[in-house]
Design a protein around this motif. Sequence first.
Motif, mmCIF file in Angstrom:
data_model
loop_
_atom_site.group_PDB
_atom_site.id
_atom_site.type_symbol
_atom_site.label_atom_id
_atom_site.label_comp_id
_atom_site.label_asym_id
_atom_site.label_seq_id
_atom_site.Cartn_x
_atom_site.Cartn_y
_atom_site.Cartn_z
ATOM 1 N N PHE A 590 7.276 -49.288 46.868
ATOM 2 C CA PHE A 590 7.989 -48.583 45.806
ATOM 3 C C PHE A 590 7.002 -47.950 44.831
ATOM 4 O O PHE A 590 7.145 -46.783 44.448
ATOM 5 N N TYR A 591 5.982 -48.695 44.475
ATOM 6 C CA TYR A 591 4.965 -48.243 43.522
ATOM 7 C C TYR A 591 4.176 -47.060 44.082
ATOM 8 O O TYR A 591 4.020 -46.021 43.429
ATOM 9 N N ASP A 592 3.685 -47.200 45.314
ATOM 10 C CA ASP A 592 2.891 -46.135 45.926
ATOM 11 C C ASP A 592 3.724 -44.893 46.205
ATOM 12 O O ASP A 592 3.247 -43.760 46.056
ATOM 13 N N SER A 593 4.968 -45.100 46.622
ATOM 14 C CA SER A 593 5.841 -43.972 46.921
ATOM 15 C C SER A 593 6.087 -43.126 45.670
ATOM 16 O O SER A 593 6.043 -41.891 45.728
ATOM 17 N N TRP A 594 6.330 -43.792 44.548
ATOM 18 C CA TRP A 594 6.579 -43.046 43.315
ATOM 19 C C TRP A 594 5.342 -42.277 42.884
ATOM 20 O O TRP A 594 5.421 -41.110 42.487
ATOM 21 N N HIS A 595 4.175 -42.934 42.980
ATOM 22 C CA HIS A 595 2.943 -42.294 42.511
ATOM 23 C C HIS A 595 2.457 -41.181 43.439
ATOM 24 O O HIS A 595 1.549 -40.430 43.064
ATOM 25 N N SER A 596 3.038 -41.085 44.618
ATOM 26 C CA SER A 596 2.651 -40.010 45.537
ATOM 27 C C SER A 596 3.435 -38.732 45.285
ATOM 28 O O SER A 596 3.147 -37.697 45.892
ATOM 29 N N LYS A 597 4.402 -38.778 44.395
ATOM 30 C CA LYS A 597 5.259 -37.624 44.118
ATOM 31 C C LYS A 597 4.941 -37.034 42.747
ATOM 32 O O LYS A 597 4.366 -37.705 41.890
ATOM 33 N N PRO A 598 5.351 -35.784 42.517
ATOM 34 C CA PRO A 598 5.168 -35.182 41.189
ATOM 35 C C PRO A 598 5.939 -35.961 40.128
ATOM 36 O O PRO A 598 6.970 -36.566 40.414
ATOM 37 N N VAL A 599 5.438 -35.929 38.915
ATOM 38 C CA VAL A 599 6.049 -36.679 37.820
ATOM 39 C C VAL A 599 7.221 -35.905 37.238
ATOM 40 O O VAL A 599 7.083 -34.731 36.897
ATOM 41 N N ASP A 600 8.366 -36.568 37.140
ATOM 42 C CA ASP A 600 9.505 -36.022 36.409
ATOM 43 C C ASP A 600 9.506 -36.686 35.040
ATOM 44 O O ASP A 600 9.851 -37.865 34.914
ATOM 45 N N TYR A 601 9.124 -35.916 34.021
ATOM 46 C CA TYR A 601 8.961 -36.508 32.705
ATOM 47 C C TYR A 601 10.275 -36.947 32.073
ATOM 48 O O TYR A 601 10.263 -37.621 31.043
ATOM 49 N N HIS A 602 11.393 -36.579 32.663
ATOM 50 C CA HIS A 602 12.682 -37.033 32.158
ATOM 51 C C HIS A 602 13.374 -37.952 33.153
ATOM 52 O O HIS A 602 14.565 -38.221 33.028
ATOM 53 N N GLY A 603 12.631 -38.421 34.124
ATOM 54 C CA GLY A 603 13.155 -39.372 35.088
ATOM 55 C C GLY A 603 12.438 -40.697 34.976
ATOM 56 O O GLY A 603 11.929 -41.072 33.921
ATOM 57 N N LEU A 604 12.372 -41.408 36.075
ATOM 58 C CA LEU A 604 11.692 -42.700 36.120
ATOM 59 C C LEU A 604 10.191 -42.514 35.924
ATOM 60 O O LEU A 604 9.580 -41.626 36.519
ATOM 61 N N LEU A 605 9.602 -43.350 35.077
ATOM 62 C CA LEU A 605 8.155 -43.372 34.868
ATOM 63 C C LEU A 605 7.618 -44.743 35.243
ATOM 64 O O LEU A 605 8.094 -45.758 34.725
ATOM 65 N N LEU A 606 6.647 -44.777 36.123
ATOM 66 C CA LEU A 606 5.996 -46.045 36.464
ATOM 67 C C LEU A 606 4.550 -46.000 35.990
ATOM 68 O O LEU A 606 3.812 -45.073 36.348
ATOM 69 N N PRO A 607 4.139 -46.968 35.199
ATOM 70 C CA PRO A 607 2.755 -46.965 34.720
ATOM 71 C C PRO A 607 1.775 -47.277 35.833
ATOM 72 O O PRO A 607 2.102 -47.979 36.801
ATOM 73 N N CYS A 608 0.579 -46.735 35.737
ATOM 74 C CA CYS A 608 -0.513 -47.112 36.633
ATOM 75 C C CYS A 608 -1.073 -48.437 36.133
ATOM 76 O O CYS A 608 -1.456 -48.544 34.971
#
Length: 727
Positions: A590-608
């Motif tokens: 889940f963590y790697d999948s999210w960080h492999s995509k462009p950031v949606d600043y008004h969607g889900l944010l996962l910290p590094c």
Amino acid sequence: RQTLVQTGGGGGYKLYDFMLQAKCLLYTGELLLCEANTVYKYIQEDGSNRGTYGKLVCTNFKIAFLDEDSASDDNESQFKNKIVGENDITLQCVDQIYGVYDEKKKLLTGQLRKYPEKLIIYCKDLRVFHFCLRYTKEEEVKRIVSGIVHHSQTPKLLKRLFLFSYASAAPNNTDGRNQTVMFDTLEDWRDELERTKGNVKYKAVVTNEGYRVSEKLPLYFVVPICVSEESILKFQGRGIPIWCWSCHNGAALLKMSAFPKEQDDSTSQMQKAFLDGIYKTISKPPYELLKTDDLSSSLPSLQDIQTAYTRFKQLFLIDNSTDFWATDVKWFSLLESTNWLEIIRRFLKKAIEVAECLERQHTNVLLIEESATDLCCVISSLVQVMMDSYSRTKSGFQSLIQKEWVTGGHGFLDRCNHLHKTDKEEAPVFLLLLNCVWQLVQQYPPAFEFTETYLTVLSDSLYVPIFSTFFFNSQHQKDTNTTGESLKIQSGPFKFLTVWDWSVQFEPKAQALLSNPLYAEKPKPDKSQRKTTRFKHQRQLSLPLTQTKSSPKRGFFREETDHLIKNLLGKRIGKFINSSDEPHNSFREFYDSWHSKPVDYHGLLLPCIDGPEIKVWAQRYLRWIPEAQLHGGGTIATAAKILDLMEEVQSLQVKMDEEHSQAISRDVQAVPMLRNSARLSSLFPFALHQRQSIKPALPTSTWKDLEDEDDLVKRDDEFVDLTGDML
């Protein structure tokens, strides 16, 4: 004498007492308790004992040093706090007081038999004040030292706080709620349910009106629709899932106050049967599957948090330049040994795990804690900041704190130890949240409407007893202490100020520094837009990837010492890079999948959260240390350019409006003017025109003592000069 003074921003008037001779401005309800003349305040920069003479005073609100420059107004000091000045220390901000006797430091508590020749005050906002009393009259020394120790360190009653003196004497306190939702009415909770679309499965209840269920619960809260009033009343609210927030897919974040562990068998069986019934009720349709998480067993304890922070803050309470540079070569190991950054990482990781359950697994998550007012507050707040873009706006974040912390019953009074009754209850839980949120802010700046400066002044506001926000343990405690019947000057209830009225502390131009000019207000609907550029994190305040502890580097080494760092850390990096202590496969996916995509600043944010991504909050912890400042560089260089551009855009907009004869009144936000930005510190706006610190040359023998490798220190010169870039 007393006079009315017009206040900035609000256009109203406040009653002040002016002490003309001492040049001290006393607030309404503030009383002068003791004072001492001919006190010498040191400037801790290079151990040269340079400083200035003045008067040291102690009131029922603060400790203040008054010199000839106290009344001067620096035109460029736009971020001056209107309540707490540069040389002011609120009594609640005092951490420890030391006396110096024959060059030896001694902690000062209680009654003193002998009075020191020097006084050192360590503050909770990490300022350090050194006062020389050698030239002060003996009687004045006794009064001022005894007064400061007594009023800042000894236990006191709640109503002896300046909070009550100010609220009872101030004639016209303003209601500074602005757009912040206070969650003190039933309508506030119903509106929140409607905003998150949780009103189908959850309901706001009035069962606790009059606090007949529990004094620890707020008057109004939200529970699943299937939970009856009888169930809420049965165990004083314990064992009842209380709603925090609903995800867009219907999954909800809940919290529960656990039953005491030590119970007789019959009571335990009864409570177990009750919990089983509750779980079955909320685990069947229309509710999603339920996952429980006992935070008391999966996260560090309050004692662990307090111990780690106590060690951590000592790294920044620097007495002088010599001590600073003496410890700089051991910075990595010292920081790693505190375990503070590791605790931040663990809380962020836990929040990601909860977000995965809500977002991907569509599962309700029930956070369990003994009181559900400490660790639950941190995790529930982080999850909402990560998943709900509203919580990343200024008003949304303030409303979140009101909901989860203030109304939610976090014991600010005990955790901040405002009354100095016992150290056992003290723990920087709220400060931990701000540290975690700062990690997100510095990783994804456009996603937040507020800045790191906002978080820093919010942390400072914990110790300002003019606002009631952070000075009660519960809503019940506040409600039962708001009557002024015991005070002759007021017969009605107190009207406390809320910290969310920032005009009380800052002028409009200073408030502009709390808002992010690059905040992405609206998401871009075009899905074909190019990928969002990922921000590269500054690595200077963090160690390379490690297993659990990611220690920031203070960053005071030149290129010629870079190979030294690599040699020192090489073995440690190799040891931890392939560590088996990795997140679970589902979490990592889940963590790697999210960080492999462009950031949606008004969607889900996962910290590094991997090793070097967890950093030291430099602005808060290094702002008072001259050695840690880069003049004309750091973030201030970027901020100055952005603000200049904003000013130019606003000017062009005004000209365009004039040319097109648009008679539309625009509400233009004030833009702070950063003239001569090259003279400003990298830790602006808290360090404006700090002195250049003298960086001592460090004997290479010190380096040899730290490492046995023969090839680490092979130099022709006798000294290593540590005067390179610092941040």
